[in-house]
Design a protein around this motif. Structure first.
Motif, PDB file in Angstrom:
ATOM      1  N   PRO A 130      17.298   1.364  11.150  1.00 33.09           N
ATOM      2  CA  PRO A 130      16.682   0.940  12.253  1.00 33.09           C
ATOM      3  C   PRO A 130      15.026   1.197  12.453  1.00 33.09           C
ATOM      4  N   GLY A 131      14.321   0.464  12.802  1.00 36.88           N
ATOM      5  CA  GLY A 131      12.901   1.024  12.844  1.00 36.88           C
ATOM      6  C   GLY A 131      12.001   0.731  11.596  1.00 36.88           C
ATOM      7  N   ILE A 132      12.607   0.565  10.482  1.00 38.06           N
ATOM      8  CA  ILE A 132      12.207   0.414   9.282  1.00 38.06           C
ATOM      9  C   ILE A 132      11.424  -1.029   9.123  1.00 38.06           C
ATOM     10  N   PRO A 133      10.145  -1.256   8.648  1.00 37.00           N
ATOM     11  CA  PRO A 133       9.669  -2.692   8.534  1.00 37.00           C
ATOM     12  C   PRO A 133      10.063  -3.224   7.337  1.00 37.00           C
ATOM     13  N   VAL A 134      10.479  -4.535   7.612  1.00 33.08           N
ATOM     14  CA  VAL A 134      10.884  -5.341   6.761  1.00 33.08           C
ATOM     15  C   VAL A 134       9.606  -6.260   5.659  1.00 33.08           C
ATOM     16  N   VAL A 135       9.443  -5.883   4.490  1.00 30.03           N
ATOM     17  CA  VAL A 135       8.576  -6.676   3.671  1.00 30.03           C
ATOM     18  C   VAL A 135       9.276  -7.743   2.729  1.00 30.03           C
ATOM     19  N   LYS A 145      12.216 -15.314   6.107  1.00 30.02           N
ATOM     20  CA  LYS A 145      10.688 -15.001   6.533  1.00 30.02           C
ATOM     21  C   LYS A 145      10.445 -14.693   7.774  1.00 30.02           C
ATOM     22  N   ALA A 146      11.333 -15.560   8.762  1.00 27.98           N
ATOM     23  CA  ALA A 146      11.299 -15.525  10.185  1.00 27.98           C
ATOM     24  C   ALA A 146      12.053 -14.432  10.532  1.00 27.98           C
ATOM     25  N   GLU A 147      12.861 -13.615   9.982  1.00 28.61           N
ATOM     26  CA  GLU A 147      13.471 -12.156  10.272  1.00 28.61           C
ATOM     27  C   GLU A 147      12.649 -11.279   9.732  1.00 28.61           C
ATOM     28  N   SER A 148      11.555 -11.553   9.119  1.00 32.62           N
ATOM     29  CA  SER A 148      10.466 -10.513   8.400  1.00 32.62           C
ATOM     30  C   SER A 148       9.468  -9.912   9.299  1.00 32.62           C
ATOM     31  N   ASP A 149       8.884  -8.703   8.979  1.00 33.85           N
ATOM     32  CA  ASP A 149       7.835  -8.278   9.610  1.00 33.85           C
ATOM     33  C   ASP A 149       6.627  -8.906   9.030  1.00 33.85           C
ATOM     34  N   ILE A 150       6.687  -9.056   7.670  1.00 31.15           N
ATOM     35  CA  ILE A 150       5.616  -9.442   6.802  1.00 31.15           C
ATOM     36  C   ILE A 150       6.055 -10.099   5.326  1.00 31.15           C
ATOM     37  N   PRO A 167       5.979   5.370   6.279  1.00 32.84           N
ATOM     38  CA  PRO A 167       6.357   6.171   5.122  1.00 32.84           C
ATOM     39  C   PRO A 167       7.666   5.553   4.258  1.00 32.84           C
ATOM     40  N   ARG A 168       8.294   4.369   5.000  1.00 29.57           N
ATOM     41  CA  ARG A 168       9.464   3.877   4.402  1.00 29.57           C
ATOM     42  C   ARG A 168       9.352   2.325   4.492  1.00 29.57           C
ATOM     43  N   VAL A 169       9.784   1.459   3.748  1.00 30.46           N
ATOM     44  CA  VAL A 169       9.759   0.299   4.096  1.00 30.46           C
ATOM     45  C   VAL A 169      11.080  -0.562   3.345  1.00 30.46           C
ATOM     46  N   ILE A 170      11.348  -1.495   3.942  1.00 26.08           N
ATOM     47  CA  ILE A 170      12.444  -2.403   3.283  1.00 26.08           C
ATOM     48  C   ILE A 170      11.877  -3.606   2.584  1.00 26.08           C
ATOM     49  N   MET A 171      12.196  -3.766   1.339  1.00 30.34           N
ATOM     50  CA  MET A 171      11.665  -4.566   0.441  1.00 30.34           C
ATOM     51  C   MET A 171      12.494  -5.560  -0.002  1.00 30.34           C
ATOM     52  N   LEU A 172      12.358  -6.836   0.310  1.00 30.92           N
ATOM     53  CA  LEU A 172      13.677  -7.830  -0.112  1.00 30.92           C
ATOM     54  C   LEU A 172      12.654  -9.167  -0.918  1.00 30.92           C
ATOM     55  N   ASN A 183       7.072   2.646  -8.202  1.00 29.82           N
ATOM     56  CA  ASN A 183       6.510   3.440  -8.983  1.00 29.82           C
ATOM     57  C   ASN A 183       5.008   3.350  -9.006  1.00 29.82           C
ATOM     58  N   GLN A 184       4.514   2.640  -8.090  1.00 30.14           N
ATOM     59  CA  GLN A 184       3.089   2.804  -7.820  1.00 30.14           C
ATOM     60  C   GLN A 184       2.604   3.321  -6.750  1.00 30.14           C
ATOM     61  N   THR A 185       3.348   3.678  -5.630  1.00 33.55           N
ATOM     62  CA  THR A 185       3.027   4.200  -4.397  1.00 33.55           C
ATOM     63  C   THR A 185       4.148   5.161  -4.044  1.00 33.55           C
ATOM     64  N   ASP A 186       3.465   6.042  -3.087  1.00 30.57           N
ATOM     65  CA  ASP A 186       4.249   7.102  -2.519  1.00 30.57           C
ATOM     66  C   ASP A 186       5.020   6.530  -1.247  1.00 30.57           C
ATOM     67  N   VAL A 187       5.010   5.260  -0.899  1.00 29.40           N
ATOM     68  CA  VAL A 187       5.822   4.812   0.109  1.00 29.40           C
ATOM     69  C   VAL A 187       7.349   4.737  -0.208  1.00 29.40           C
ATOM     70  N   GLU A 188       8.327   5.187   0.471  1.00 29.43           N
ATOM     71  CA  GLU A 188       9.859   5.052  -0.116  1.00 29.43           C
ATOM     72  C   GLU A 188      10.255   3.474   0.138  1.00 29.43           C
ATOM     73  N   ILE A 189      10.824   3.024  -0.845  1.00 25.50           N
ATOM     74  CA  ILE A 189      11.221   1.539  -0.606  1.00 25.50           C
ATOM     75  C   ILE A 189      12.492   1.278  -0.768  1.00 25.50           C
ATOM     76  N   ILE A 190      13.446   0.839   0.234  1.00 30.06           N
ATOM     77  CA  ILE A 190      14.637   0.497   0.289  1.00 30.06           C
ATOM     78  C   ILE A 190      14.755  -1.002  -0.327  1.00 30.06           C
ATOM     79  N   ALA A 191      15.498  -1.149  -1.280  1.00 33.75           N
ATOM     80  CA  ALA A 191      15.475  -2.465  -1.933  1.00 33.75           C
ATOM     81  C   ALA A 191      16.916  -3.225  -1.749  1.00 33.75           C
TER      82      ALA A 191
END
Length: 324
Positions: A130-135, A145-150, A167-172, A183-191
């Motif tokens: 909850p609360g984690i933006p979806v890329v 795409k309609a269910e995503s933030d960006i 600090p964290r994003v969901i990336m799909l 590997n290129q960013t300090d942002v934690e990525i949930i895949a």
């Protein structure tokens, strides 16, 4: 023997290194018809970098990777857009050009990544985190795409992730792209666990064998490849970034770890560079042909439609990406 028009003959010079003159009559009739139909329909053809040379260099009006096509589609003044690519790209063109007719020549031109995730999957991921933006990668359906933030592409994924200031994003849905960006960013990525059926087949062993067989070769990898492949490469980037690298660096010998037609199209633009081609074919991209582009324009076949409620939300996610 089929007569070749002056227009088709002139276009052959662009691809003569890949299509012998004796084979050109197979293509020239469709090319002449497509050129005529584009004028009659006030149509433009958008072609992805993975299209074959006779499409990419001879009938396309706008070419590039998915980000370039998304951006340039917004400036198209034609009444009809034919998307020579896969279905999610045609949906993206429709999202950005809702008042235009967007055609895809073959409805079967799909994508393993787009098929790997559904809107329900995203809703479940939001419940779990909850609360984690979806890329969401553009290689997805409009409903996803309609269910995503960006949205993002392989070319701007890092910039998009970091633009959110969290600090964290969901990336799909591409697991490898997510890992490579992590590997290129300090942002934690949930895949997610989606993979491209073209790029997932490349291995570090492939690169090592290439270097042994072709000393000094420069290896360029797409970020949809597994991270261990990207680590072995000299450079990793989107199809546009790989093309730019070849144009700027002019390596004597290069290999592109991506879809086969990409190398053909870049090689035509840089005949001074030797291309080694241990590529993988995308069966979906190869469903697009001159013949079905012609048929699409003749019969206005396979118009892309998107539910208006879905389109509004999906367009917002794409527009947010384009604003980054």
């Amino acid at each position: 023997m089929t007569a070749i028009s002056p227009a088709a003959a002139a276009l052959h010079s662009r691809v003569a290194s890949f299509i012998p003159a004796i084979e050109w009559p197979v293509f020239s009739g469709d090319i002449d018809a497509i050129l005529r139909l584009k004028l009659e329909r006030n149509a433009v053809i958008l072609a992805h970098n993975y299209q074959t040379p006779e499409i990419f260099h001879c009938v396309a009006d706008i070419v590039g990777d998915s980000l370039a096509l998304a951006r340039k589609a917004m400036d198209v003044e034609a009444d009809v857009i034919v998307l020579a690519g896969v279905h999610f790209m045609a949906e993206s063109a429709k999202l950005l050009n809702p008042g235009k007719i967007v055609l895809i020549p073959d409805m079967g031109a799909g994508c393993s990544l787009a098929d790997s995730i559904t809107p329900d999957d995203i809703r479940l991921m939001r419940q779990r985190h909850p609360g984690i933006p979806v890329v969401t990668y553009v290689n997805t359906s409009a409903a996803v795409k309609a269910e995503s933030d960006i949205c993002c592409t392989s070319g701007n994924a890092k910039a998009v992730v970091e633009s959110l200031g969290v600090p964290r994003v969901i990336m799909l849905p591409d697991e490898y792209l997510a890992q490579n960006i992590a590997n290129q960013t300090d942002v934690e990525i949930i895949a997610w666990k989606g993979h491209c059926e073209v790029h997932e087949r490349f291995t570090p062993g492939d690169i090592r064998e290439l270097r042994a067989a072709h000393p000094g070769i420069i290896v360029l990898a797409h970020p949809e490849c597994p991270p261990e492949v990207v680590a072995e490469a000299d450079f990793a980037g989107s199809t546009a970034a790989m093309s730019d690298y070849v144009g700027q660096e002019k390596p004597a010998r290069v290999v592109l770890m991506t879809e086969c037609s990409m190398s053909d199209n870049v090689a035509i633009e840089h005949p001074e560079v030797e291309f080694i081609r241990p590529c993988n074919l995308c069966p979906h991209m190869k469903r697009i042909t001159l013949a079905n582009i012609r048929a699409a324009l003749e019969g206005m076949r396979h118009p892309v439609t998107i539910d208006p409620a879905v389109a509004v939300r999906a367009r917002l996610a794409v527009e947010r990406m384009l604003a980054v």
